[in-house]
Design a protein around this motif. Structure first.
Motif, PDB file in Angstrom:
ATOM      1  N   LEU A  32       0.828  -1.210   0.000  1.00 43.02           N
ATOM      2  CA  LEU A  32       0.000   0.000   0.000  1.00 43.02           C
ATOM      3  C   LEU A  32       0.863   1.261   0.000  1.00 43.02           C
ATOM      4  CD1 LEU A  32      -2.584  -1.132   2.690  1.00 43.02           C
ATOM      5  CD2 LEU A  32      -2.929  -1.039   0.222  1.00 43.02           C
ATOM      6  N   PRO A  33       1.341   1.665  -1.176  1.00 40.50           N
ATOM      7  CA  PRO A  33       2.162   2.873  -1.232  1.00 40.50           C
ATOM      8  C   PRO A  33       1.408   4.072  -0.657  1.00 40.50           C
ATOM      9  CG  PRO A  33       2.058   1.798  -3.371  1.00 40.50           C
ATOM     10  CD  PRO A  33       1.101   1.081  -2.479  1.00 40.50           C
ATOM     11  N   ALA A  34       2.123   4.900   0.043  1.00 40.95           N
ATOM     12  CA  ALA A  34       1.623   6.155   0.608  1.00 40.95           C
ATOM     13  C   ALA A  34       0.824   5.977   1.897  1.00 40.95           C
ATOM     14  CB  ALA A  34       0.823   6.966  -0.407  1.00 40.95           C
ATOM     15  N   TRP A  35       0.506   4.767   2.294  1.00 42.72           N
ATOM     16  CA  TRP A  35      -0.161   4.528   3.566  1.00 42.72           C
ATOM     17  C   TRP A  35       0.911   4.346   4.641  1.00 42.72           C
ATOM     18  CZ3 TRP A  35      -5.471   4.402   4.425  1.00 42.72           C
ATOM     19  CH2 TRP A  35      -6.281   4.435   3.281  1.00 42.72           C
ATOM     20  N   THR A  36       0.589   4.729   5.863  1.00 45.24           N
ATOM     21  CA  THR A  36       1.506   4.548   6.982  1.00 45.24           C
ATOM     22  C   THR A  36       0.750   3.936   8.156  1.00 45.24           C
ATOM     23  OG1 THR A  36       1.074   6.755   7.874  1.00 45.24           O
ATOM     24  CG2 THR A  36       2.919   6.545   6.322  1.00 45.24           C
ATOM     25  N   GLU A  45      -3.423  10.514   3.800  1.00 46.10           N
ATOM     26  CA  GLU A  45      -4.101  11.755   3.424  1.00 46.10           C
ATOM     27  C   GLU A  45      -4.077  11.874   1.906  1.00 46.10           C
ATOM     28  OE1 GLU A  45      -3.941  16.540   4.113  1.00 46.10           O
ATOM     29  OE2 GLU A  45      -3.597  15.201   5.814  1.00 46.10           O
ATOM     30  N   PHE A  46      -5.197  12.273   1.352  1.00 44.37           N
ATOM     31  CA  PHE A  46      -5.374  12.436  -0.090  1.00 44.37           C
ATOM     32  C   PHE A  46      -5.596  13.914  -0.381  1.00 44.37           C
ATOM     33  CE2 PHE A  46      -6.702   8.233   1.092  1.00 44.37           C
ATOM     34  CZ  PHE A  46      -6.227   7.413   0.087  1.00 44.37           C
ATOM     35  N   CYS A 100      -9.558  -2.737   2.828  1.00 42.97           N
ATOM     36  CA  CYS A 100     -10.267  -1.501   2.494  1.00 42.97           C
ATOM     37  C   CYS A 100      -9.305  -0.430   1.996  1.00 42.97           C
ATOM     38  CB  CYS A 100     -11.063  -1.009   3.694  1.00 42.97           C
ATOM     39  SG  CYS A 100     -12.546  -1.993   3.984  1.00 42.97           S
ATOM     40  N   ALA A 101      -8.133  -0.321   2.593  1.00 43.76           N
ATOM     41  CA  ALA A 101      -7.149   0.655   2.133  1.00 43.76           C
ATOM     42  C   ALA A 101      -6.743   0.362   0.686  1.00 43.76           C
ATOM     43  CB  ALA A 101      -5.937   0.646   3.051  1.00 43.76           C
ATOM     44  N   ASN A 109      -6.003   4.477  -8.801  1.00 41.61           N
ATOM     45  CA  ASN A 109      -5.050   3.724  -9.610  1.00 41.61           C
ATOM     46  C   ASN A 109      -3.625   3.811  -9.096  1.00 41.61           C
ATOM     47  OD1 ASN A 109      -6.937   2.744 -11.546  1.00 41.61           O
ATOM     48  ND2 ASN A 109      -6.971   4.796 -12.432  1.00 41.61           N
ATOM     49  N   ASP A 110      -3.459   3.785  -7.765  1.00 43.90           N
ATOM     50  CA  ASP A 110      -2.082   3.857  -7.272  1.00 43.90           C
ATOM     51  C   ASP A 110      -1.653   2.613  -6.511  1.00 43.90           C
ATOM     52  OD1 ASP A 110      -2.460   6.221  -4.500  1.00 43.90           O
ATOM     53  OD2 ASP A 110      -3.309   4.243  -4.800  1.00 43.90           O
TER      54      ASP A 110
END
Length: 112
Positions: A32-36, A45-46, A100-101, A109-110
């Motif tokens: 899950l890129p960009a998730w922490t 955050e988007f 869900c993430a 599309n990431d």
């Protein structure tokens, strides 16, 4: 070989027994890129161009949440939305949070 989290579906949680061991989290997080994970909560955050795009995203997240019966905490502003996942009945993270993430990331599309 990793599984495609976005193709899985959430399962009912029976409580703390469904909580992921800390050792399982790094592998799921790499998907899950960009998730922490911060303080035991899966977060991201988007950013968007405007309120309309933000609300379209929030409504799509609400639909995913309804379909999976697993709901994030959301903090929404004019051009941003912050999501936080944790399974309260498990008192920690479960695979449902990562599923869900992944589905939310797929909206943009990431996913790798």
């Amino acid at each position: 070989m990793k599984s495609d989290l976005s193709r899985k579906h959430c399962k009912p949680c029976d409580g703390p027994a469904d909580r992921l061991p800390d050792s399982a989290i790094p592998d799921l997080l790499r998907q899950l890129p960009a998730w922490t994970v911060d303080a035991g909560i899966l977060r991201r955050e988007f950013k968007f161009k405007n309120f309309h795009e933000t609300m379209a995203f929030v409504n799509a997240v609400a639909w995913i949440s309804h379909q999976e019966n697993h709901h994030p905490d959301m903090d929404v502003g004019y051009n941003r939305a912050a999501l936080s996942y944790i399974t309260h009945t498990a008192n920690g993270l479960t695979e449902n949070d990562f599923i869900c993430a992944a589905k939310v990331s797929k909206l943009l599309n990431d996913n790798p």
